[in-house]
Design a protein around this motif. Structure first.
Motif, PDB file in Angstrom:
ATOM      1  N   ALA A  66     -20.459  -4.412  29.249  1.00 16.66           N
ATOM      2  CA  ALA A  66     -20.304  -4.530  30.700  1.00 16.66           C
ATOM      3  C   ALA A  66     -21.659  -4.680  31.384  1.00 16.66           C
ATOM      4  CB  ALA A  66     -19.566  -3.310  31.244  1.00 16.66           C
ATOM      5  N   THR A  97     -23.280  -8.094  30.451  1.00 18.04           N
ATOM      6  CA  THR A  97     -22.621  -9.255  31.041  1.00 18.04           C
ATOM      7  C   THR A  97     -22.769  -9.317  32.555  1.00 18.04           C
ATOM      8  OG1 THR A  97     -20.966  -9.199  29.270  1.00 18.04           O
ATOM      9  CG2 THR A  97     -20.406 -10.449  31.246  1.00 18.04           C
ATOM     10  N   LEU A  98     -22.736  -8.164  33.211  1.00 16.04           N
ATOM     11  CA  LEU A  98     -22.580  -8.143  34.666  1.00 16.04           C
ATOM     12  C   LEU A  98     -23.842  -7.811  35.448  1.00 16.04           C
ATOM     13  CD1 LEU A  98     -19.087  -6.418  34.853  1.00 16.04           C
ATOM     14  CD2 LEU A  98     -19.610  -8.851  35.064  1.00 16.04           C
ATOM     15  N   VAL A 156     -23.836  -5.872  42.220  1.00 14.00           N
ATOM     16  CA  VAL A 156     -23.025  -5.058  41.311  1.00 14.00           C
ATOM     17  C   VAL A 156     -22.973  -3.626  41.829  1.00 14.00           C
ATOM     18  CG1 VAL A 156     -22.648  -4.334  38.923  1.00 14.00           C
ATOM     19  CG2 VAL A 156     -23.927  -6.434  39.387  1.00 14.00           C
ATOM     20  N   ARG A 167     -19.507  -7.863  42.042  1.00 10.32           N
ATOM     21  CA  ARG A 167     -19.012  -7.451  40.729  1.00 10.32           C
ATOM     22  C   ARG A 167     -19.063  -5.935  40.664  1.00 10.32           C
ATOM     23  NH1 ARG A 167     -22.916 -11.178  40.140  1.00 10.32           N
ATOM     24  NH2 ARG A 167     -24.467  -9.779  39.210  1.00 10.32           N
ATOM     25  N   ILE A 225     -18.570  -2.314  37.932  1.00 12.65           N
ATOM     26  CA  ILE A 225     -18.336  -1.644  36.658  1.00 12.65           C
ATOM     27  C   ILE A 225     -17.882  -0.222  36.975  1.00 12.65           C
ATOM     28  CG2 ILE A 225     -19.354  -0.799  34.511  1.00 12.65           C
ATOM     29  CD1 ILE A 225     -21.495  -3.007  34.800  1.00 12.65           C
ATOM     30  N   THR A 279     -14.236  -5.413  38.341  1.00 19.69           N
ATOM     31  CA  THR A 279     -14.545  -6.445  37.351  1.00 19.69           C
ATOM     32  C   THR A 279     -14.391  -5.921  35.932  1.00 19.69           C
ATOM     33  OG1 THR A 279     -16.180  -7.317  38.916  1.00 19.69           O
ATOM     34  CG2 THR A 279     -16.213  -8.208  36.680  1.00 19.69           C
TER      35      THR A 279
END
Length: 271
Positions: free
Chosen positions: A10, A13-14, A160, A192, A194, A219
């Motif tokens: 996670a 990727t984010l 994020v 985004r 997490i 996400t």
């Protein structure tokens, strides 16, 4: 819709170098595991946002992840200063840190405005405060209806947002119980998100008016048992008050801090 990933995947990727990242959780459900994964992956030049920067941001700043901090009050709760943050601001170690300071009220309103897709937040505040002298993002406007002088600040819209919660169901809905800060608004404001959780369950067991963040707003979800320690997670474990006191001595010394980071973040993460 939320995707179930490992925490490592996670973050990889984010979260990108140079992103604006908010790790939220007010005294409770602070996403330490995610912060440590960001450190392990060597993310750099982040603009960090948090209403109450405490130990997790002290660690991330000391590890060289941050170039800028947007915040309201920073310290080790009940103990004192954040020494890695002070070192970055005063001495530029491990790199200089730019500060943008707000009040709690302004930050909460800015998150809410971001969640609503608005460009700014308007509030009664900062009248008589010195913060507008050091923060050029605080402006004053006149209400078009009453003529009242009001403060305006930019909305908070992170690239994020990262939060920790008690549990998620298999559809990707997340339950946040106990002291709730701006976690919901921070997730809704972000491009985004997490969410780390203690466990995945078939049924959230949410009570009436519970704070449930829907799958469509998230996400990625990652299981991270004890992911908020040394802060606490209601119903799972208590706050480790002793560690908050110990951190004061660890963070004061660069070599002690680096040794702690190696043993407790890099080596444990590798295991």
């Amino acid at each position: 819709m939320a995707e179930f990933l490992s925490l490592k995947d996670a973050v990889k990727t984010l979260i990108n170098d140079g992103d604006t990242v908010a790790l939220e959780g007010f005294t409770h459900l602070i996403p330490f595991a995610a912060g440590h994964e960001i450190i392990r992956q060597g993310k750099r030049d982040l603009t960090l946002i948090r209403m109450t920067p405490d130990l997790v941001y002290d660690q991330m700043i000391g590890a060289g992840c941050a170039k800028k901090l947007i915040f309201s009050w920073g310290g080790n709760p009940g103990v004192g200063s954040l020494h890695r943050m002070r070192d970055a601001v005063q001495s530029g170690w491990p790199q200089p840190l730019e500060l943008v300071e707000h009040s709690h009220a302004a930050m909460a309103n800015a998150y809410e405005a971001g969640a609503a897709g608005l460009p700014l937040a308007v509030l009664r505040g900062y009248i008589g405060s010195d913060l507008p002298m050091v923060n050029d993002q605080i402006k004053f406007i006149e209400c078009p209806f009453t003529g009242e002088r009001l403060a305006a600040v930019p909305s908070v819209r992170p690239d994020v947002t990262v939060i920790h919660a008690q549990r998620a169901d298999r559809k990707g809905n997340v339950l946040v119980e106990g002291i709730v800060g701006v976690q919901k608004e921070a997730v809704l404001a972000a491009k985004r998100s997490i969410v780390t959780v203690e466990e995945i369950v078939d049924d959230l067991g949410a009570s009436v008016n519970a704070c449930v963040i829907p799958s469509w707003a998230i996400t990625a979800i990652a299981v991270a048992e004890r992911g908020a320690a040394p802060s606490y997670a209601l119903g799972y474990y208590e706050r480790n008050n002793a560690f908050y006191k110990e951190w004061d001595a660890i963070a004061r010394d660069r070599e002690l801090f680096q040794a702690w980071l190696q043993e407790n973040v890099f080596e444990k993460g590798a295991a």
